[in-house]
Design a protein around this motif. Structure first.
Motif, PDB file in Angstrom:
ATOM      1  N   LEU A   1       0.766  -0.698   0.184  1.00  0.00           N
ATOM      2  CA  LEU A   1      -0.436  -0.393  -0.016  1.00  0.00           C
ATOM      3  C   LEU A   1       0.957   1.275  -0.177  1.00  0.00           C
ATOM      4  CD1 LEU A   1      -1.272   1.484   2.314  1.00  0.00           C
ATOM      5  CD2 LEU A   1      -0.571  -0.621   3.204  1.00  0.00           C
ATOM      6  N   TYR A   2       1.729   1.017   0.214  1.00  0.00           N
ATOM      7  CA  TYR A   2       2.872   2.275   0.500  1.00  0.00           C
ATOM      8  C   TYR A   2       2.870   2.747  -0.450  1.00  0.00           C
ATOM      9  CZ  TYR A   2       6.971   5.243   2.592  1.00  0.00           C
ATOM     10  OH  TYR A   2       7.115   6.713   2.728  1.00  0.00           O
ATOM     11  N   PHE A   3       3.758   1.551  -1.600  1.00  0.00           N
ATOM     12  CA  PHE A   3       3.735   2.002  -2.764  1.00  0.00           C
ATOM     13  C   PHE A   3       2.944   2.271  -3.934  1.00  0.00           C
ATOM     14  CE2 PHE A   3       7.616   0.250  -1.271  1.00  0.00           C
ATOM     15  CZ  PHE A   3       9.009   0.177  -1.543  1.00  0.00           C
ATOM     16  N   ASN A   4       2.567   3.485  -4.354  1.00  0.00           N
ATOM     17  CA  ASN A   4       0.841   3.851  -5.063  1.00  0.00           C
ATOM     18  C   ASN A   4       2.208   4.573  -6.273  1.00  0.00           C
ATOM     19  OD1 ASN A   4       0.957   6.248  -4.933  1.00  0.00           O
ATOM     20  ND2 ASN A   4      -0.576   5.614  -2.815  1.00  0.00           N
ATOM     21  N   LYS A   5       1.884   5.127  -7.732  1.00  0.00           N
ATOM     22  CA  LYS A   5       2.076   5.772  -8.543  1.00  0.00           C
ATOM     23  C   LYS A   5       2.578   7.780  -8.109  1.00  0.00           C
ATOM     24  CE  LYS A   5       0.847   3.412 -12.726  1.00  0.00           C
ATOM     25  NZ  LYS A   5      -0.458   3.193 -13.513  1.00  0.00           N
ATOM     26  N   ASN A   6       1.495   8.091  -7.407  1.00  0.00           N
ATOM     27  CA  ASN A   6       1.703   9.732  -6.471  1.00  0.00           C
ATOM     28  C   ASN A   6       2.522   9.491  -5.365  1.00  0.00           C
ATOM     29  OD1 ASN A   6      -0.629   9.443  -8.609  1.00  0.00           O
ATOM     30  ND2 ASN A   6      -1.989   9.244  -6.862  1.00  0.00           N
ATOM     31  N   ASN A   7       3.480   7.998  -4.406  1.00  0.00           N
ATOM     32  CA  ASN A   7       3.631   8.636  -3.042  1.00  0.00           C
ATOM     33  C   ASN A   7       5.095   7.099  -3.623  1.00  0.00           C
ATOM     34  OD1 ASN A   7       3.698   9.678  -0.819  1.00  0.00           O
ATOM     35  ND2 ASN A   7       2.748   8.157   0.065  1.00  0.00           N
ATOM     36  N   LEU A   8       5.617   7.151  -4.348  1.00  0.00           N
ATOM     37  CA  LEU A   8       7.055   6.339  -4.404  1.00  0.00           C
ATOM     38  C   LEU A   8       7.583   6.989  -3.314  1.00  0.00           C
ATOM     39  CD1 LEU A   8       7.904   5.767  -7.723  1.00  0.00           C
ATOM     40  CD2 LEU A   8       6.276   4.163  -6.375  1.00  0.00           C
ATOM     41  N   PRO A   9       7.909   5.915  -1.916  1.00  0.00           N
ATOM     42  CA  PRO A   9       8.559   6.934  -0.991  1.00  0.00           C
ATOM     43  C   PRO A   9      10.142   6.549  -1.284  1.00  0.00           C
ATOM     44  CG  PRO A   9       8.950   4.364  -1.033  1.00  0.00           C
ATOM     45  CD  PRO A   9       7.713   4.540  -1.481  1.00  0.00           C
TER      46      PRO A   9
ATOM     47  N   SER B   1       5.170  -8.701  -4.313  1.00  0.00           N
ATOM     48  CA  SER B   1       4.186  -8.839  -6.357  1.00  0.00           C
ATOM     49  C   SER B   1       4.575  -8.026  -6.688  1.00  0.00           C
ATOM     50  CB  SER B   1       2.830  -9.364  -6.299  1.00  0.00           C
ATOM     51  OG  SER B   1       2.186  -8.493  -5.709  1.00  0.00           O
ATOM     52  N   CYS B   2       4.462  -6.815  -6.866  1.00  0.00           N
ATOM     53  CA  CYS B   2       4.861  -5.139  -7.500  1.00  0.00           C
ATOM     54  C   CYS B   2       6.495  -4.983  -7.639  1.00  0.00           C
ATOM     55  CB  CYS B   2       4.148  -3.862  -6.325  1.00  0.00           C
ATOM     56  SG  CYS B   2       5.040  -2.900  -7.074  1.00  0.00           S
ATOM     57  N   GLU B   3       6.525  -5.241  -9.464  1.00  0.00           N
ATOM     58  CA  GLU B   3       7.784  -4.677  -9.984  1.00  0.00           C
ATOM     59  C   GLU B   3       8.417  -3.314  -9.069  1.00  0.00           C
ATOM     60  OE1 GLU B   3       9.436  -7.173 -11.329  1.00  0.00           O
ATOM     61  OE2 GLU B   3       8.111  -8.906 -10.822  1.00  0.00           O
ATOM     62  N   VAL B   4       7.211  -2.338  -8.914  1.00  0.00           N
ATOM     63  CA  VAL B   4       8.063  -1.239  -9.178  1.00  0.00           C
ATOM     64  C   VAL B   4       8.577  -1.208  -7.224  1.00  0.00           C
ATOM     65  CG1 VAL B   4       7.679   0.986  -8.354  1.00  0.00           C
ATOM     66  CG2 VAL B   4       6.591   0.050 -10.245  1.00  0.00           C
ATOM     67  N   GLU B   5       8.138  -1.602  -7.283  1.00  0.00           N
ATOM     68  CA  GLU B   5       8.721  -1.495  -5.271  1.00  0.00           C
ATOM     69  C   GLU B   5       9.742  -3.254  -5.370  1.00  0.00           C
ATOM     70  OE1 GLU B   5       5.535  -3.949  -2.617  1.00  0.00           O
ATOM     71  OE2 GLU B   5       6.966  -3.848  -1.048  1.00  0.00           O
ATOM     72  N   LYS B   6       9.810  -3.942  -6.024  1.00  0.00           N
ATOM     73  CA  LYS B   6      11.029  -5.410  -6.314  1.00  0.00           C
ATOM     74  C   LYS B   6      12.042  -4.724  -6.202  1.00  0.00           C
ATOM     75  CE  LYS B   6       8.724  -9.325  -6.925  1.00  0.00           C
ATOM     76  NZ  LYS B   6       8.700 -10.488  -8.241  1.00  0.00           N
ATOM     77  N   ALA B   7      11.750  -3.057  -7.440  1.00  0.00           N
ATOM     78  CA  ALA B   7      12.566  -2.034  -8.175  1.00  0.00           C
ATOM     79  C   ALA B   7      13.655  -1.213  -6.929  1.00  0.00           C
ATOM     80  CB  ALA B   7      12.674  -1.448  -9.433  1.00  0.00           C
ATOM     81  N   HIS B   8      12.969  -0.852  -6.078  1.00  0.00           N
ATOM     82  CA  HIS B   8      13.204   0.030  -5.331  1.00  0.00           C
ATOM     83  C   HIS B   8      14.245  -0.716  -4.328  1.00  0.00           C
ATOM     84  CE1 HIS B   8      12.385   2.972  -3.081  1.00  0.00           C
ATOM     85  NE2 HIS B   8      12.655   2.895  -1.378  1.00  0.00           N
ATOM     86  N   TYR B   9      13.362  -1.890  -4.037  1.00  0.00           N
ATOM     87  CA  TYR B   9      14.098  -3.028  -2.294  1.00  0.00           C
ATOM     88  C   TYR B   9      15.886  -3.387  -3.109  1.00  0.00           C
ATOM     89  CZ  TYR B   9      10.493  -3.155   0.196  1.00  0.00           C
ATOM     90  OH  TYR B   9       9.035  -2.832   0.915  1.00  0.00           O
ATOM     91  N   ASN B  10      15.802  -3.242  -4.648  1.00  0.00           N
ATOM     92  CA  ASN B  10      16.983  -4.132  -4.867  1.00  0.00           C
ATOM     93  C   ASN B  10      17.901  -2.636  -4.938  1.00  0.00           C
ATOM     94  OD1 ASN B  10      16.969  -6.509  -5.714  1.00  0.00           O
ATOM     95  ND2 ASN B  10      15.443  -6.358  -7.201  1.00  0.00           N
ATOM     96  N   GLY B  11      17.522  -1.381  -5.797  1.00  0.00           N
ATOM     97  CA  GLY B  11      18.395  -0.729  -5.487  1.00  0.00           C
ATOM     98  C   GLY B  11      18.931  -0.393  -4.377  1.00  0.00           C
ATOM     99  N   LEU B  12      18.234  -0.484  -3.056  1.00  0.00           N
ATOM    100  CA  LEU B  12      18.533  -0.316  -1.939  1.00  0.00           C
ATOM    101  C   LEU B  12      19.777  -1.217  -1.580  1.00  0.00           C
ATOM    102  CD1 LEU B  12      15.475   0.861  -0.332  1.00  0.00           C
ATOM    103  CD2 LEU B  12      17.520   2.331  -0.516  1.00  0.00           C
ATOM    104  N   ILE B  13      19.567  -2.498  -1.711  1.00  0.00           N
ATOM    105  CA  ILE B  13      20.883  -4.103  -1.708  1.00  0.00           C
ATOM    106  C   ILE B  13      21.611  -3.105  -2.366  1.00  0.00           C
ATOM    107  CG2 ILE B  13      21.282  -5.663  -2.337  1.00  0.00           C
ATOM    108  CD1 ILE B  13      18.395  -6.745  -1.904  1.00  0.00           C
ATOM    109  N   ALA B  14      21.703  -2.630  -3.372  1.00  0.00           N
ATOM    110  CA  ALA B  14      22.708  -2.834  -4.087  1.00  0.00           C
ATOM    111  C   ALA B  14      23.795  -1.000  -3.555  1.00  0.00           C
ATOM    112  CB  ALA B  14      22.497  -1.589  -6.046  1.00  0.00           C
ATOM    113  N   LEU B  15      22.892   0.443  -2.348  1.00  0.00           N
ATOM    114  CA  LEU B  15      24.008   0.397  -2.304  1.00  0.00           C
ATOM    115  C   LEU B  15      24.409   0.140  -1.132  1.00  0.00           C
ATOM    116  CD1 LEU B  15      21.025   3.794  -1.752  1.00  0.00           C
ATOM    117  CD2 LEU B  15      22.164   3.881  -3.258  1.00  0.00           C
ATOM    118  N   PHE B  16      24.691  -0.781  -0.449  1.00  0.00           N
ATOM    119  CA  PHE B  16      25.282  -1.041   0.788  1.00  0.00           C
ATOM    120  C   PHE B  16      26.942  -1.754  -0.025  1.00  0.00           C
ATOM    121  CE2 PHE B  16      21.205  -0.897   2.985  1.00  0.00           C
ATOM    122  CZ  PHE B  16      21.378  -0.692   4.455  1.00  0.00           C
ATOM    123  N   PHE B  17      26.573  -1.996  -1.505  1.00  0.00           N
ATOM    124  CA  PHE B  17      27.955  -2.922  -1.847  1.00  0.00           C
ATOM    125  C   PHE B  17      28.568  -2.097  -3.158  1.00  0.00           C
ATOM    126  CE2 PHE B  17      24.664  -6.181  -0.849  1.00  0.00           C
ATOM    127  CZ  PHE B  17      25.370  -7.176  -0.497  1.00  0.00           C
TER     128      PHE B  17
END
Length: 66
Positions: free
Chosen positions: A3-11, A48-64
């Motif tokens: 619910l936090y991930f929608n087009k108008n309110n990306l964290p 199940s949301c690809e936008v959410e998965k991409a967001h989390y993958n981007g954060l993981i990348a920051l650690f490396f």
């Protein structure tokens, strides 16, 4: 969490990391790079949301990044 991930309110990355750190601290778990990455991986698995998965993958990348 979806619910936090929608087009108008990306964290922002900072907002997401702040939320994860707060959750880890409330769980009385030692805060470390590993615990944050573990939480992010769990969120990717549960999403199940690809936008959410991409967001989390981007954060993981920051650690490396160097």
């Amino acid at each position: 969490m979806n619910l936090y991930f929608n087009k108008n309110n990306l964290p922002t990355q900072q907002e997401t990391l702040g939320l994860l750190v707060s959750e880890i601290i409330k769980e009385n778990v030692q805060l470390s790079r590993m615990t944050i990455c573990t939480k992010l991986l769990r969120r990717i698995e549960e999403s199940s949301c690809e936008v959410e998965k991409a967001h989390y993958n981007g954060l993981i990348a920051l650690f490396f990044e160097r």
